[in-house]
Design an enzyme around this catalytic site. Sequence first.
Site, PDB file in Angstrom:
ATOM      1  N   LYS A   1       0.847  -1.207   0.000  1.00 30.52           N
ATOM      2  CA  LYS A   1       0.000   0.000   0.000  1.00 30.52           C
ATOM      3  C   LYS A   1       0.881   1.255   0.000  1.00 30.52           C
ATOM      4  O   LYS A   1       0.521   2.273  -0.577  1.00 30.52           O
ATOM      5  CB  LYS A   1      -0.959  -0.025   1.188  1.00 30.52           C
ATOM      6  CG  LYS A   1      -1.960  -1.171   1.093  1.00 30.52           C
ATOM      7  CD  LYS A   1      -2.982  -1.157   2.181  1.00 30.52           C
ATOM      8  CE  LYS A   1      -3.757  -2.464   2.222  1.00 30.52           C
ATOM      9  NZ  LYS A   1      -2.962  -3.594   2.755  1.00 30.52           N
TER      10      LYS A   1
ATOM     11  N   CYS B   1      -7.756  -6.947   6.544  1.00 30.27           N
ATOM     12  CA  CYS B   1      -8.152  -8.077   5.700  1.00 30.27           C
ATOM     13  C   CYS B   1      -8.841  -9.108   6.600  1.00 30.27           C
ATOM     14  O   CYS B   1      -8.593 -10.296   6.496  1.00 30.27           O
ATOM     15  CB  CYS B   1      -6.983  -8.663   4.924  1.00 30.27           C
ATOM     16  SG  CYS B   1      -5.596  -9.135   5.956  1.00 30.27           S
TER      17      CYS B   1
HETATM   18  N1  SAM Z   1      -0.014  -2.082   5.035  1.00 31.56           N
HETATM   19  C1  SAM Z   1       0.813  -3.244   4.762  1.00 31.56           C
HETATM   20  C2  SAM Z   1       0.835  -3.524   3.271  1.00 31.56           C
HETATM   21  O1  SAM Z   1      -0.117  -3.142   2.581  1.00 31.56           O
HETATM   22  O2  SAM Z   1       1.766  -4.124   2.772  1.00 31.56           O
HETATM   23  C3  SAM Z   1       0.366  -4.445   5.559  1.00 31.56           C
HETATM   24  C4  SAM Z   1       0.357  -4.168   7.032  1.00 31.56           C
HETATM   25  S1  SAM Z   1       0.123  -5.601   8.034  1.00 31.56           S
HETATM   26  C5  SAM Z   1      -1.573  -5.897   7.870  1.00 31.56           C
HETATM   27  C6  SAM Z   1       0.265  -4.959   9.617  1.00 31.56           C
HETATM   28  C7  SAM Z   1       1.658  -4.507  10.008  1.00 31.56           C
HETATM   29  O3  SAM Z   1       1.549  -3.796  11.239  1.00 31.56           O
HETATM   30  C8  SAM Z   1       2.660  -5.634  10.269  1.00 31.56           C
HETATM   31  O4  SAM Z   1       3.753  -5.506   9.406  1.00 31.56           O
HETATM   32  C9  SAM Z   1       3.085  -5.419  11.724  1.00 31.56           C
HETATM   33  O5  SAM Z   1       4.461  -5.674  11.924  1.00 31.56           O
HETATM   34  C10 SAM Z   1       2.769  -3.963  11.917  1.00 31.56           C
HETATM   35  N2  SAM Z   1       2.540  -3.537  13.316  1.00 31.56           N
HETATM   36  C11 SAM Z   1       1.963  -4.207  14.325  1.00 31.56           C
HETATM   37  N3  SAM Z   1       1.944  -3.461  15.443  1.00 31.56           N
HETATM   38  C12 SAM Z   1       2.497  -2.263  15.124  1.00 31.56           C
HETATM   39  C13 SAM Z   1       2.742  -1.065  15.847  1.00 31.56           C
HETATM   40  N4  SAM Z   1       2.400  -0.951  17.140  1.00 31.56           N
HETATM   41  N5  SAM Z   1       3.333  -0.037  15.205  1.00 31.56           N
HETATM   42  C14 SAM Z   1       3.687  -0.137  13.891  1.00 31.56           C
HETATM   43  N6  SAM Z   1       3.479  -1.263  13.169  1.00 31.56           N
HETATM   44  C15 SAM Z   1       2.883  -2.306  13.769  1.00 31.56           C
END
Ligand code: SAM
Length: 432
Positions: free
Chosen positions: A240, A359
Amino acid sequence: MALYAAAAAVLAGVESRQGSIKGLVYSSGFQNVKQLYALVCETQRYSAVLDAVIASAGLLRAEKKLRPHLAKVLVYELLLGKGFRGGGGRWKPVLGRHQARLKAELARLKVHRGVSRNEDLLEVESRPGSASQVPRFVRVNTLKTCCDDVVDYFKRQGFSYQGRASSLDDLRALKGKHFLLDPLLPELLVFPAQTDLHEHPLYQAGHFILQDKASCLPAMLLAAPPGSHVIDACAAPGNKTSHLAALLKNQGKIFAFDLDAKRLASMATLLARAGVSCCELAKEDFLAVSPSDPRYRQVRYILLDPSCSGSGMLTRQLEEPGAGTPSKERLRALAGFQQRALRHALTFPSLQRLVYSTCSLCQEENEDVVRDALQQHPGAFRLVPVLPSWPHRGLSTLPGAEHCLRASPETTLTGGFFIAVIERVEVPSLTG
Ligand code: SAM
């Protein structure tokens, strides 16, 4: 309570995990428990078929007062059951108005799935392959190339280009070496399901990204103009982010955060391959990013795509049909983080527009999170109506849910997804 209202209440209870069908039927107070139980079980059995028919007939959009669970029960009775019992009550004339369209959509679904009986739809539905009908979406990376050049390349490779699709049916009918432009998203090419392009030279060179259509919506709906400052709060692995950068034409700034070092490393590779130059990557907990930091003073746009149960992910549905239900504990923990992250995002002082996406198919991670955040700031933010033609909308558990989008293989030919676009009601003046 009337039979249909009671059945709808049980279905809603099951969906929000208040209990089992049996338990909820017995505690409903409805006199004929056997009749109610049979109706709920049958409606539930055909749930995905009913969702698809209701969505493609546009029933809930046309009848705003009709709640989704009641709609499901009524459409079951109308199309698959024995017809309305006891006269059908006040909804009978309402459903009557849509009867021809609903019947036509059911017939179309059967033709599309190559079956003649209603029961055979269940067989097709329960095959692990149902999610495998989702086409292969190819997002042209406009930082490196343009749609016409990619189309020409594929044509030279023997693919036949059919132009812009006019409906989802065109996408469903795709076969062999044909491809189309998506009817809704610009620069999104559509190939038949199972087309493997991972080894394609244009993919390897970052000229296109293999990205599901639903996952292309958040950046598009954020609608940040070139030059904007944007936060991508949970960014890795970065599909994204790279889409955001393309829409910004690499002008402006994306502050991209993630906690996971490994995922950030692959994100850096992905962004470099995609030619992204307007992004600052940081290994940081988004919850600890200070909204009062002068670096984020001009951030008017935030994309929040937090960790979620992934219950809508196609790969999961294909490998483990029925794996869409995370445990209550996991769901509580995820929803807790999602709520904190959304509440935090809404405290950035110059924020104008935010897209929240997951998702996941679970209400707890979607509508409930959005409702909680809007309640924290009464009157300050609102849900923005987007993509009026999108057939699958949010569950009506919060005011304005019809402005939210849901997605699924059955209704939108994509992975399972949820998107809410939130906008500040009053635009704050920028300081400094
Ligand atoms: N937006 C990404 C994409 O389209 O490629 C996918 C994101 S994925 C659903 C969620 C991400 O949130 C993971 O990579 C995870 O490591 C990260 N995450 C989880 N907790 C977080 C936090 N407190 N701060 C920043 N990132 C975090």
